[in-house]
Design a protein around this motif. Structure first.
Motif, PDB file in Angstrom:
ATOM      1  N   SER A  50       0.846  -1.213   0.000  1.00 56.98           N
ATOM      2  CA  SER A  50       0.000   0.000   0.000  1.00 56.98           C
ATOM      3  C   SER A  50       0.874   1.252   0.000  1.00 56.98           C
ATOM      4  O   SER A  50       0.604   2.215  -0.733  1.00 56.98           O
ATOM      5  CB  SER A  50      -0.914   0.026   1.228  1.00 56.98           C
ATOM      6  OG  SER A  50      -1.710  -1.124   1.279  1.00 56.98           O
ATOM      7  N   LEU A  51       1.931   1.241   0.831  1.00 61.73           N
ATOM      8  CA  LEU A  51       2.831   2.406   0.880  1.00 61.73           C
ATOM      9  C   LEU A  51       3.507   2.625  -0.480  1.00 61.73           C
ATOM     10  O   LEU A  51       3.642   3.758  -0.941  1.00 61.73           O
ATOM     11  CB  LEU A  51       3.904   2.209   1.960  1.00 61.73           C
ATOM     12  CG  LEU A  51       3.434   2.345   3.418  1.00 61.73           C
ATOM     13  CD1 LEU A  51       4.520   1.881   4.377  1.00 61.73           C
ATOM     14  CD2 LEU A  51       3.042   3.792   3.729  1.00 61.73           C
ATOM     15  N   ARG A  52       3.926   1.522  -1.117  1.00 63.62           N
ATOM     16  CA  ARG A  52       4.593   1.660  -2.420  1.00 63.62           C
ATOM     17  C   ARG A  52       3.654   2.262  -3.461  1.00 63.62           C
ATOM     18  O   ARG A  52       4.038   3.177  -4.188  1.00 63.62           O
ATOM     19  CB  ARG A  52       5.096   0.296  -2.922  1.00 63.62           C
ATOM     20  CG  ARG A  52       6.304  -0.187  -2.165  1.00 63.62           C
ATOM     21  CD  ARG A  52       6.859  -1.492  -2.748  1.00 63.62           C
ATOM     22  NE  ARG A  52       7.661  -2.140  -1.738  1.00 63.62           N
ATOM     23  CZ  ARG A  52       7.398  -3.327  -1.185  1.00 63.62           C
ATOM     24  NH1 ARG A  52       6.366  -4.038  -1.603  1.00 63.62           N
ATOM     25  NH2 ARG A  52       8.189  -3.816  -0.251  1.00 63.62           N
ATOM     26  N   VAL A  53       2.420   1.752  -3.501  1.00 63.19           N
ATOM     27  CA  VAL A  53       1.462   2.264  -4.498  1.00 63.19           C
ATOM     28  C   VAL A  53       1.166   3.737  -4.221  1.00 63.19           C
ATOM     29  O   VAL A  53       1.193   4.575  -5.130  1.00 63.19           O
ATOM     30  CB  VAL A  53       0.147   1.441  -4.486  1.00 63.19           C
ATOM     31  CG1 VAL A  53      -0.884   2.072  -5.409  1.00 63.19           C
ATOM     32  CG2 VAL A  53       0.408   0.007  -4.896  1.00 63.19           C
ATOM     33  N   VAL A  54       0.929   4.063  -2.951  1.00 58.85           N
ATOM     34  CA  VAL A  54       0.624   5.449  -2.605  1.00 58.85           C
ATOM     35  C   VAL A  54       1.818   6.352  -2.941  1.00 58.85           C
ATOM     36  O   VAL A  54       1.647   7.459  -3.475  1.00 58.85           O
ATOM     37  CB  VAL A  54       0.205   5.552  -1.116  1.00 58.85           C
ATOM     38  CG1 VAL A  54       0.261   6.988  -0.608  1.00 58.85           C
ATOM     39  CG2 VAL A  54      -1.207   5.003  -0.942  1.00 58.85           C
ATOM     40  N   GLY A  55       3.053   5.866  -2.677  1.00 59.86           N
ATOM     41  CA  GLY A  55       4.252   6.648  -3.025  1.00 59.86           C
ATOM     42  C   GLY A  55       4.344   6.886  -4.524  1.00 59.86           C
ATOM     43  O   GLY A  55       4.660   7.997  -4.974  1.00 59.86           O
ATOM     44  N   THR A  56       4.039   5.862  -5.307  1.00 62.15           N
ATOM     45  CA  THR A  56       4.107   5.989  -6.770  1.00 62.15           C
ATOM     46  C   THR A  56       3.016   6.926  -7.280  1.00 62.15           C
ATOM     47  O   THR A  56       3.271   7.809  -8.119  1.00 62.15           O
ATOM     48  CB  THR A  56       3.948   4.592  -7.435  1.00 62.15           C
ATOM     49  OG1 THR A  56       4.941   3.738  -6.894  1.00 62.15           O
ATOM     50  CG2 THR A  56       4.098   4.669  -8.939  1.00 62.15           C
ATOM     51  N   PHE A  57       1.794   6.775  -6.733  1.00 63.54           N
ATOM     52  CA  PHE A  57       0.681   7.639  -7.162  1.00 63.54           C
ATOM     53  C   PHE A  57       0.963   9.095  -6.793  1.00 63.54           C
ATOM     54  O   PHE A  57       0.647  10.006  -7.530  1.00 63.54           O
ATOM     55  CB  PHE A  57      -0.635   7.188  -6.513  1.00 63.54           C
ATOM     56  CG  PHE A  57      -1.271   5.998  -7.173  1.00 63.54           C
ATOM     57  CD1 PHE A  57      -0.677   5.350  -8.249  1.00 63.54           C
ATOM     58  CD2 PHE A  57      -2.494   5.513  -6.718  1.00 63.54           C
ATOM     59  CE1 PHE A  57      -1.272   4.255  -8.851  1.00 63.54           C
ATOM     60  CE2 PHE A  57      -3.099   4.419  -7.317  1.00 63.54           C
ATOM     61  CZ  PHE A  57      -2.486   3.786  -8.380  1.00 63.54           C
ATOM     62  N   TRP A  58       1.576   9.277  -5.596  1.00 69.21           N
ATOM     63  CA  TRP A  58       1.879  10.643  -5.172  1.00 69.21           C
ATOM     64  C   TRP A  58       2.929  11.261  -6.114  1.00 69.21           C
ATOM     65  O   TRP A  58       2.757  12.387  -6.593  1.00 69.21           O
ATOM     66  CB  TRP A  58       2.382  10.654  -3.725  1.00 69.21           C
ATOM     67  CG  TRP A  58       3.057  11.948  -3.378  1.00 69.21           C
ATOM     68  CD1 TRP A  58       2.457  13.181  -3.269  1.00 69.21           C
ATOM     69  CD2 TRP A  58       4.450  12.155  -3.171  1.00 69.21           C
ATOM     70  NE1 TRP A  58       3.408  14.133  -2.988  1.00 69.21           N
ATOM     71  CE2 TRP A  58       4.631  13.528  -2.925  1.00 69.21           C
ATOM     72  CE3 TRP A  58       5.566  11.316  -3.155  1.00 69.21           C
ATOM     73  CZ2 TRP A  58       5.891  14.080  -2.676  1.00 69.21           C
ATOM     74  CZ3 TRP A  58       6.812  11.863  -2.898  1.00 69.21           C
ATOM     75  CH2 TRP A  58       6.965  13.226  -2.654  1.00 69.21           C
ATOM     76  N   SER A  60       3.561  10.574  -9.137  1.00 69.27           N
ATOM     77  CA  SER A  60       3.061  10.807 -10.500  1.00 69.27           C
ATOM     78  C   SER A  60       1.927  11.839 -10.503  1.00 69.27           C
ATOM     79  O   SER A  60       1.370  12.148 -11.565  1.00 69.27           O
ATOM     80  CB  SER A  60       2.555   9.492 -11.103  1.00 69.27           C
ATOM     81  OG  SER A  60       1.430   9.044 -10.379  1.00 69.27           O
ATOM     82  N   GLY A  61       1.566  12.347  -9.326  1.00 61.88           N
ATOM     83  CA  GLY A  61       0.528  13.379  -9.259  1.00 61.88           C
ATOM     84  C   GLY A  61      -0.893  12.833  -9.320  1.00 61.88           C
ATOM     85  O   GLY A  61      -1.859  13.589  -9.412  1.00 61.88           O
ATOM     86  N   THR A  62      -1.030  11.491  -9.208  1.00 62.14           N
ATOM     87  CA  THR A  62      -2.368  10.882  -9.262  1.00 62.14           C
ATOM     88  C   THR A  62      -3.156  11.154  -7.985  1.00 62.14           C
ATOM     89  O   THR A  62      -4.378  11.258  -8.018  1.00 62.14           O
ATOM     90  CB  THR A  62      -2.230   9.346  -9.476  1.00 62.14           C
ATOM     91  OG1 THR A  62      -1.337   9.140 -10.559  1.00 62.14           O
ATOM     92  CG2 THR A  62      -3.563   8.694  -9.765  1.00 62.14           C
ATOM     93  N   ILE A  63      -2.433  11.217  -6.861  1.00 60.86           N
ATOM     94  CA  ILE A  63      -3.089  11.562  -5.589  1.00 60.86           C
ATOM     95  C   ILE A  63      -2.303  12.686  -4.920  1.00 60.86           C
ATOM     96  O   ILE A  63      -1.168  12.984  -5.328  1.00 60.86           O
ATOM     97  CB  ILE A  63      -3.181  10.350  -4.628  1.00 60.86           C
ATOM     98  CG1 ILE A  63      -1.788   9.796  -4.326  1.00 60.86           C
ATOM     99  CG2 ILE A  63      -4.121   9.287  -5.157  1.00 60.86           C
ATOM    100  CD1 ILE A  63      -1.787   8.723  -3.246  1.00 60.86           C
ATOM    101  N   ASP A  64      -2.906  13.253  -3.902  1.00 63.17           N
ATOM    102  CA  ASP A  64      -2.273  14.366  -3.185  1.00 63.17           C
ATOM    103  C   ASP A  64      -1.353  13.833  -2.081  1.00 63.17           C
ATOM    104  O   ASP A  64      -1.527  12.703  -1.607  1.00 63.17           O
ATOM    105  CB  ASP A  64      -3.366  15.241  -2.554  1.00 63.17           C
ATOM    106  CG  ASP A  64      -2.831  16.597  -2.143  1.00 63.17           C
ATOM    107  OD1 ASP A  64      -2.847  17.516  -2.986  1.00 63.17           O
ATOM    108  OD2 ASP A  64      -2.378  16.730  -0.982  1.00 63.17           O
ATOM    109  N   ILE A  65      -0.418  14.670  -1.632  1.00 60.40           N
ATOM    110  CA  ILE A  65       0.436  14.286  -0.500  1.00 60.40           C
ATOM    111  C   ILE A  65      -0.428  14.051   0.751  1.00 60.40           C
ATOM    112  O   ILE A  65      -0.059  13.256   1.641  1.00 60.40           O
ATOM    113  CB  ILE A  65       1.536  15.354  -0.245  1.00 60.40           C
ATOM    114  CG1 ILE A  65       2.580  14.852   0.755  1.00 60.40           C
ATOM    115  CG2 ILE A  65       0.940  16.671   0.241  1.00 60.40           C
ATOM    116  CD1 ILE A  65       3.422  13.729   0.274  1.00 60.40           C
TER     117      ILE A  65
END
Ligand code: B12
Length: 233
Positions: A50-58, A60-65
């Motif tokens: 979960s941390l890896r996906v959230v780090g990647t999405f963050w 790439s600008g897909t989600i917010d910090i």
């Protein structure tokens, strides 16, 4: 027949909860995973992915910090809650954990702390941004049987390498972990041993190699053990 969902299913549920800013739901998903698969698998196959996906999405600008902060806080609180109800340490030998002098990434250390504690190991966790000199102050007082240094940011890796070297020069067994140490340059210039496997493998190695078996069982909750230790300090 009831079949527990696979760990990947829980990762999906966490990502949905994170997107919805539903921190309570992150907690309950982690609890469900723990009940189905245990704490080792929950850390290794649910929390870390979960941390890896959230780090990647963050990145790439897909989600917010803010989404990443929500998950980080939820994981830290869940780990602390799990840790507080564990029995007091039963094994002999203390493992000292620390992040590099400029490293704010502490979650993996906290997860390792939990996995060691769940094996009856006493842990002293210094957390984020520990200066080299302060790490040595703690080491002299705690007399750890091993030290683990973690670093996740390559730009501050050289500082973390200094910490590893200082501990090695103090004559203590030292391990390093985290993506900063993926670089061959840092590896070749770092004494100590890498913890390259999964977190449960690291906990198992440290527990078996650097602590010894319990003499007698104990059922004192870890929180009461801490309060007793604080009272005698
Ligand atoms: C949570 C998080 C934060 C939180 C940390 C909160 C906390 N209390 O820990 C906060 C918001 C503070 C943060 C800050 C920053 N972060 Co950050 N963060 C993350 C995130 C999402 C998770 C970090 C983590 O716990 N990783 C643990 C696991 C999931 O990482 P892993 O590499 O897959 O781990 C493997 C091995 O290395 C090993 N391992 C890793 N750690 C450890 C530790 C031990 C003890 C052991 C045994 C094994 C082990 O286990 C895994 C293999 O099974 C990552 C994403 C990611 N992929 O890691 C970004 C990430 C590490 N962060 C990143 C960045 C850039 C930053 C900032 C510089 C952002 C900024 N501009 O301010 C700052 C740095 C601050 C600093 N000086 O340290 C980048 C680093 C990129 C790079 N390689 O250069 C990442 C990769 C995000 C990204 N995709 O870009 N971050």
């Amino acid at each position: 027949m009831h079949v527990d969902p696979a760990p990947a299913t829980y990762v999906g549920a966490i990502l949905t909860a994170v997107r919805a800013f539903n921190q309570a739901r992150v907690f309950s998903v982690l609890d469900d995973s723990d009940a189905s698969h245990g704490v080792d698998t929950t850390i290794d196959e649910v929390v870390f992915p979960s941390l890896r996906v959230v780090g990647t999405f963050w990145s790439s600008g897909t989600i917010d910090i803010a989404h990443e902060h929500l998950l980080s806080t939820a994981v830290a609180r869940w780990v602390a809650a799990k840790s507080a109800v564990l029995p007091a340490p039963t094994r002999t030998g203390t493992i000292l954990l620390s992040a590099g002098p400029q490293d704010m990434h502490t979650l993996a250390l906290d997860c390792l702390d939990l996995l060691l504690a769940s094996r009856g190991v006493e842990v002293c966790n210094l957390g984020a941004q520990t200066p080299v000199a302060s790490l040595l102050v703690a080491a002299r007082s705690v007399h750890p049987t091993a030290v683990v240094l973690s670093s996740h940011t390559p730009t501050v890796a050289s500082q973390a390498v200094r910490s590893v070297k200082a501990v090695a020069e103090a004559g203590l067994p030292v391990y390093f972990a985290g993506s900063s140490f993926a670089s061959q340059f840092f590896r070749q210039n770092t004494p100590g041993l890498p913890l390259d496997g999964t977190l449960p493998e690291a906990a198992e190695l440290l527990a078996t190699k650097h602590t010894t078996r319990p003499t007698e069982p104990t059922s004192v909750p870890r929180e009461r053990f801490r309060q007793a230790a604080a009272a005698t300090a």
